[in-house]
Design a protein around this motif. Structure first.
Motif, PDB file in Angstrom:
ATOM      1  N   ALA A   1       0.834  -1.203   0.000  1.00 11.91           N
ATOM      2  CA  ALA A   1       0.000   0.000   0.000  1.00 11.91           C
ATOM      3  C   ALA A   1       0.868   1.252   0.000  1.00 11.91           C
ATOM      4  CB  ALA A   1      -0.928  -0.016   1.211  1.00 11.91           C
ATOM      5  N   ALA A   2       1.901   1.289   0.848  1.00  9.86           N
ATOM      6  CA  ALA A   2       2.747   2.483   0.946  1.00  9.86           C
ATOM      7  C   ALA A   2       3.460   2.740  -0.371  1.00  9.86           C
ATOM      8  CB  ALA A   2       3.764   2.309   2.077  1.00  9.86           C
ATOM      9  N   ILE A   3       3.950   1.665  -1.002  1.00 11.92           N
ATOM     10  CA  ILE A   3       4.641   1.800  -2.293  1.00 11.92           C
ATOM     11  C   ILE A   3       3.693   2.345  -3.348  1.00 11.92           C
ATOM     12  CG2 ILE A   3       5.650   0.476  -4.190  1.00 11.92           C
ATOM     13  CD1 ILE A   3       7.627   0.729  -2.060  1.00 11.92           C
ATOM     14  N   ARG A   4       2.471   1.810  -3.358  1.00 16.40           N
ATOM     15  CA  ARG A   4       1.517   2.243  -4.367  1.00 16.40           C
ATOM     16  C   ARG A   4       1.096   3.695  -4.138  1.00 16.40           C
ATOM     17  NH1 ARG A   4      -2.297  -3.043  -5.814  1.00 16.40           N
ATOM     18  NH2 ARG A   4      -0.655  -4.088  -7.004  1.00 16.40           N
ATOM     19  N   TYR A   5       0.914   4.071  -2.858  1.00 12.99           N
ATOM     20  CA  TYR A   5       0.613   5.482  -2.572  1.00 12.99           C
ATOM     21  C   TYR A   5       1.715   6.376  -3.144  1.00 12.99           C
ATOM     22  CZ  TYR A   5      -3.509   5.274   0.441  1.00 12.99           C
ATOM     23  OH  TYR A   5      -4.786   5.133   0.894  1.00 12.99           O
ATOM     24  N   THR A   6       2.970   5.973  -2.896  1.00 12.49           N
ATOM     25  CA  THR A   6       4.094   6.778  -3.385  1.00 12.49           C
ATOM     26  C   THR A   6       4.038   6.911  -4.904  1.00 12.49           C
ATOM     27  OG1 THR A   6       5.343   5.756  -1.604  1.00 12.49           O
ATOM     28  CG2 THR A   6       6.586   7.076  -3.168  1.00 12.49           C
ATOM     29  N   GLY A   7       3.802   5.788  -5.581  1.00 13.40           N
ATOM     30  CA  GLY A   7       3.752   5.802  -7.042  1.00 13.40           C
ATOM     31  C   GLY A   7       2.667   6.730  -7.559  1.00 13.40           C
ATOM     32  N   VAL A   8       1.470   6.619  -6.979  1.00 13.04           N
ATOM     33  CA  VAL A   8       0.350   7.428  -7.483  1.00 13.04           C
ATOM     34  C   VAL A   8       0.577   8.913  -7.174  1.00 13.04           C
ATOM     35  CG1 VAL A   8      -2.129   7.826  -7.340  1.00 13.04           C
ATOM     36  CG2 VAL A   8      -1.251   5.498  -7.268  1.00 13.04           C
ATOM     37  N   LEU A   9       1.050   9.225  -5.964  1.00  5.43           N
ATOM     38  CA  LEU A   9       1.262  10.638  -5.607  1.00  5.43           C
ATOM     39  C   LEU A   9       2.347  11.260  -6.489  1.00  5.43           C
ATOM     40  CD1 LEU A   9       0.949  10.681  -1.701  1.00  5.43           C
ATOM     41  CD2 LEU A   9      -0.795  11.027  -3.440  1.00  5.43           C
ATOM     42  N   LEU A  10       3.413  10.490  -6.762  1.00  2.75           N
ATOM     43  CA  LEU A  10       4.457  11.007  -7.651  1.00  2.75           C
ATOM     44  C   LEU A  10       3.896  11.259  -9.049  1.00  2.75           C
ATOM     45  CD1 LEU A  10       7.612   8.915  -6.667  1.00  2.75           C
ATOM     46  CD2 LEU A  10       7.313  11.394  -6.441  1.00  2.75           C
ATOM     47  N   SER A  11       2.988  10.389  -9.488  1.00  2.60           N
ATOM     48  CA  SER A  11       2.413  10.594 -10.817  1.00  2.60           C
ATOM     49  C   SER A  11       1.628  11.906 -10.842  1.00  2.60           C
ATOM     50  CB  SER A  11       1.525   9.414 -11.218  1.00  2.60           C
ATOM     51  OG  SER A  11       0.248   9.504 -10.635  1.00  2.60           O
TER      52      SER A  11
ATOM     53  N   ARG B   1       2.173  -7.158 -14.222  1.00  3.60           N
ATOM     54  CA  ARG B   1       1.248  -8.270 -14.081  1.00  3.60           C
ATOM     55  C   ARG B   1       0.073  -7.965 -13.145  1.00  3.60           C
ATOM     56  NH1 ARG B   1       4.852 -12.485 -13.166  1.00  3.60           N
ATOM     57  NH2 ARG B   1       5.215 -12.630 -15.386  1.00  3.60           N
ATOM     58  N   ALA B   2       0.316  -7.208 -12.081  1.00  7.22           N
ATOM     59  CA  ALA B   2      -0.755  -6.946 -11.119  1.00  7.22           C
ATOM     60  C   ALA B   2      -1.432  -5.604 -11.381  1.00  7.22           C
ATOM     61  CB  ALA B   2      -0.205  -6.986  -9.696  1.00  7.22           C
ATOM     62  N   LEU B   3      -1.233  -5.061 -12.598  1.00 12.10           N
ATOM     63  CA  LEU B   3      -1.813  -3.749 -12.908  1.00 12.10           C
ATOM     64  C   LEU B   3      -3.334  -3.799 -12.816  1.00 12.10           C
ATOM     65  CD1 LEU B   3      -1.232  -0.854 -13.847  1.00 12.10           C
ATOM     66  CD2 LEU B   3      -1.409  -1.643 -16.188  1.00 12.10           C
ATOM     67  N   GLY B   4      -3.885  -2.895 -12.021  1.00 15.46           N
ATOM     68  CA  GLY B   4      -5.334  -2.808 -11.903  1.00 15.46           C
ATOM     69  C   GLY B   4      -5.917  -3.743 -10.869  1.00 15.46           C
ATOM     70  N   ARG B   5      -5.075  -4.549 -10.248  1.00 10.96           N
ATOM     71  CA  ARG B   5      -5.593  -5.502  -9.261  1.00 10.96           C
ATOM     72  C   ARG B   5      -5.375  -4.953  -7.858  1.00 10.96           C
ATOM     73  NH1 ARG B   5      -2.527 -10.589  -9.869  1.00 10.96           N
ATOM     74  NH2 ARG B   5      -1.930 -10.327  -7.703  1.00 10.96           N
ATOM     75  N   PRO B   6      -6.438  -4.719  -7.115  1.00  9.47           N
ATOM     76  CA  PRO B   6      -6.249  -4.260  -5.737  1.00  9.47           C
ATOM     77  C   PRO B   6      -5.543  -5.346  -4.932  1.00  9.47           C
ATOM     78  CG  PRO B   6      -8.572  -4.129  -6.384  1.00  9.47           C
ATOM     79  CD  PRO B   6      -7.861  -4.902  -7.452  1.00  9.47           C
ATOM     80  N   TYR B   7      -4.722  -4.933  -3.982  1.00 11.67           N
ATOM     81  CA  TYR B   7      -4.039  -5.942  -3.177  1.00 11.67           C
ATOM     82  C   TYR B   7      -4.604  -5.941  -1.763  1.00 11.67           C
ATOM     83  CZ  TYR B   7      -0.579  -8.593  -0.689  1.00 11.67           C
ATOM     84  OH  TYR B   7       0.020  -9.526   0.102  1.00 11.67           O
ATOM     85  N   GLU B   8      -5.128  -7.080  -1.394  1.00 12.35           N
ATOM     86  CA  GLU B   8      -5.695  -7.232  -0.050  1.00 12.35           C
ATOM     87  C   GLU B   8      -4.676  -7.969   0.798  1.00 12.35           C
ATOM     88  OE1 GLU B   8      -8.735  -5.925   2.145  1.00 12.35           O
ATOM     89  OE2 GLU B   8      -9.073  -6.072  -0.017  1.00 12.35           O
ATOM     90  N   LYS B   9      -4.203  -7.312   1.844  1.00  9.24           N
ATOM     91  CA  LYS B   9      -3.202  -7.954   2.706  1.00  9.24           C
ATOM     92  C   LYS B   9      -3.823  -9.160   3.396  1.00  9.24           C
ATOM     93  CE  LYS B   9       0.235  -6.240   5.979  1.00  9.24           C
ATOM     94  NZ  LYS B   9       1.463  -6.753   5.424  1.00  9.24           N
ATOM     95  N   GLU B  10      -3.077 -10.269   3.385  1.00  6.94           N
ATOM     96  CA  GLU B  10      -3.630 -11.491   3.998  1.00  6.94           C
ATOM     97  C   GLU B  10      -3.651 -11.356   5.516  1.00  6.94           C
ATOM     98  OE1 GLU B  10      -4.896 -14.064   2.310  1.00  6.94           O
ATOM     99  OE2 GLU B  10      -4.540 -12.886   0.507  1.00  6.94           O
TER     100      GLU B  10
END
Lengths: 290, 381
Positions: A174-184, A281-290
């Motif tokens: 989640a933190a990595i993805r937040y960083t990616g989207v905010l940078l975009s 490969r996981a583009l567009g797929r939400p990630y649910e932490k187990e």
């Protein structure tokens, strides 16, 4: 004569490619982390509008640019929260943001300046005609290095390729993805700012005119890699610059046919005709932490 | 059934309130309806709340603005007439997007499909201008549907054959559609010296009548036309297609679980192409309203993003034809009211409607925001 022509084509190619490149690099960071970003158009509009307004009031384009970046990050945060926190459909959310940013600048400029969507003219001395282009092309090696030579880049790519493995290795997807989207959001906003306080001297309604989508096309054409994406932006920029120069030169070929070339090329690439174009490969797929 | 009731008990105060009335199967259906309506309504309320804050921030009165917005959309006959008129293209695009969703596809290319269809319809209406109405109206309607379907089939085939994502391809084809239509218009169909990028007018025989010419009491100045009736019929037909035919069943099965569908002997690839074609045909029907019923020509930029608003309509209508109809009427009313807000408020412009649309999409898409709070996580769409 021929030399002057070719030099001016080169110059206008770079001018057209700069906003595309900034937005495409932003999209790259978001999509390599696993979040589809078709909101680039809206993020560019946020940057273009905010930087024009703030530059008008502050009288300093750098403050304007910073404010523009801030607005891009803020709007991107909406996308990020919806997609990462609440598992919204990423394409649907991106579309909503594009529509939202068609409405908000026009509503605000109507209230602030009593216009139908444009901001007041900014004096020539307060523009930054070259800096964004320098930033854009300088970012290509930087992003390449970060993506392929740093732990952060590895994590970003892992979040987009195999989030389960990244999670197992102790990375917060989640933190990595937040960083990616905010940078975009930040990068697309610089691209937008280039349009309003670089190339021209005011914001006009829907001034991006689909550039966010061409940037997306360039990103796919460049197969989600920084250097290839830059080459794609230059190619698309050249097509546009050539179309403008050739206007009326060849009487039976309409400019529109040249302008649609990037879109047709992107579809051809996506169908796999020019080497395999593989999305993360996981583009567009939400990630649910187990 | 017990699952539904247990579910409703936790999450839906209204359903819980009605629980003492619980009778038999009938109640379960009522619960289901309430469940279907709850989130769209919450999303609309949330959108209006955020929109209202925005209105207040720029210095107008939100209550007054909303009263103007809704009041002007519901006045008789102009308010209602225009609301239905503005709803018509949105019914078509809403159905188009919903059709895609039912097959697990996101057709954000309705905009391109309706652009191509509008141009092709105008082309047919100009080329066969001298035919009688009995010939010309069916012909032009057929061209509208076929050209939209054809344009949407291309990304359908590309997805089925090469696995390339329909979202990217339909976005690209939106731009290609505008480019091709405007180039062809300028080359072949433009009046000499016309400053606007538009085609010649279509033949009189292709004009479809306004409702005001048929039903007395509705003034003929309101552009509401027979395309609205076609749109309502399209809703009914889509319901029959999806829930009463084998093709519709196979499309829904593919959307629900492509692997299971394939295992059950359904050709997923065929369903993808079929669903895209039907979706594009529905989007193309916008041309019946715009070209045959209103402007009598194609001109560039005639569509204020009908295709994208269609996404909001489909989501809000929960991808069900009846829901799409209601949602399109709602957005039609907003469009009508927006024009009055533009004129009669101090600072708010009609862009408020765009913002409300976007917020509705955001809240419907992120309905987990509300679900989680109610102790339920289940992502839809």
């Amino acid at each position: 004569m021929a030399e002057i022509l070719s030099f001016s084509i080169l110059y206008s190619t770079i001018r057209v490619a700069t906003p595309l490149l900034l937005a495409a690099l932003g999209g790259l960071l978001s999509e390599r982390s696993g979040v589809i970003n078709i909101a680039l158009e809206g993020l560019m509009l946020a940057g273009a509008f905010t930087s024009a307004v703030v530059t008008h009031y502050a009288g300093n384009p750098w403050i304007g640019l910073l404010a523009g970046i801030g607005s891009g990050v803020f709007i991107a945060a909406i996308h990020a929260v919806a997609c990462i926190q609440f598992d919204s459909n990423q394409v649907v959310t991106g579309t909503a943001i594009n529509i939202l940013m068609l409405g908000i600048p026009t509503l605000l400029s109507g209230a602030l300046f009593e216009t139908t969507g444009s901001t007041p003219q900014i004096p020539r001395a307060n523009l930054i005609p070259n800096a964004p282009a320098v930033i854009a092309f300088a970012l290509v090696p930087v992003i390449w290095y970060v993506l392929y030579r740093t732990p952060f880049g590895l994590r970003l790519r892992a979040a987009g390729e195999n989030p389960e493995a990244a999670d197992t290795a102790g990375v917060s997807v989640a933190a990595i993805r937040y960083t990616g989207v905010l940078l975009s959001g930040a990068l697309a906003a610089i691209g937008g700012a280039y349009l309003s306080i670089g190339q021209s001297s005011l914001f006009t309604r829907n001034m991006t005119a689909g550039r966010g989508f061409i940037a997306l096309a360039a990103l796919i054409f460049g197969k989600w890699r920084p250097v290839q994406t830059m080459l794609a932006c230059l190619l698309f920029g050249f097509a546009e610059a050539a179309a403008i120069q050739m206007q009326g030169v060849i009487p039976h070929v309409r400019v529109e046919y040249i302008q649609i070339i990037p879109y047709v090329l992107t579809m051809v690439v996506l169908a796999g005709f020019i080497g395999a174009a593989r999305a993360p490969r996981a583009l567009g797929r939400p990630y649910e932490k187990e | 059934m017990s699952r539904i009731q247990g579910y409703a008990k936790n999450a839906y105060p209204l359903a819980n309130f009605l629980a003492p009335l619980r009778g038999a199967r009938y109640t379960a259906q009522l619960m289901k309806l309430i469940r279907e309506l709850t989130f769209p309504l919450i999303a609309i309320l949330a959108a209006f709340l955020v929109g209202g804050i925005l209105v207040a921030l720029i210095g107008d009165d939100p209550i007054q603005t909303y009263a103007l917005l809704i009041g002007s959309a519901l006045s008789w006959p102009d308010g209602i007439g225009y609301t239905l008129f503005y709803a018509t293209p949105l019914i078509f695009t809403g159905l188009a997007v919903a059709m895609g969703f039912r097959c697990g596809l996101l057709n954000i290319g309705a905009e391109g499909q309706l652009t191509v269809a509008a141009f092709a319809t105008a082309w047919a209406g100009i080329s066969f201008a001298n035919s009688s109405a009995w010939m010309l109206i069916p012909l032009t309607c057929l061209v509208a549907i076929a050209s939209g379907a054809l344009w949407a089939t291309i990304p359908g085939v590309l997805k089925a054959r090469f696995g390339s994502h329909e979202v990217i391809n339909t976005i690209m084809m939106n731009f290609i559609a505008v480019g091709v239509a405007s180039a062809l218009t300028q080359t072949y169909f433009k009046q000499q010296g016309d400053p606007i990028l538009e085609t010649l007018p279509i033949g009189d025989g292709a004009h479809i009548p306004r409702i005001g010419q048929i039903i007395p009491g509705i003034p003929a100045r309101i552009p509401l036309n027979m395309a609205f009736v076609v749109a309502v019929l399209a809703c009914a037909l889509m319901y029959v297609f999806l829930w009463r035919t084998k093709w519709g069943y196979e499309i829904r099965a593919t959307g629900a679980n492509p692997n299971a569908a394939e295992y059950g002997g359904i050709s997923v690839k065929k369903q993808i192409v079929l669903a895209m074609a039907v979706s594009g045909g529905l989007a193309g029907m916008v041309a019946i309203n715009e070209v045959l019923g209103y402007r009598y020509r194609y001109y560039q930029g005639f569509s204020p993003q009908y295709g994208f608003t269609g996404i909001a309509v489909a989501l809000l209508g929960r991808n069900h034809p009846a829901g799409v109809l209601v949602a399109a009427l709602f957005f039609g009313a907003l469009t009508r009211g927006g024009l009055f807000v533009d004129i009669f408020t101090e600072k708010v412009s009609k862009d408020l409607v765009l913002i409300l649309q976007a917020l509705v999409i955001l809240f419907v898409a992120a309905e987990a925001v509300f679900r989680r709070r109610m102790g339920k996580t289940e992502s839809q769409v």
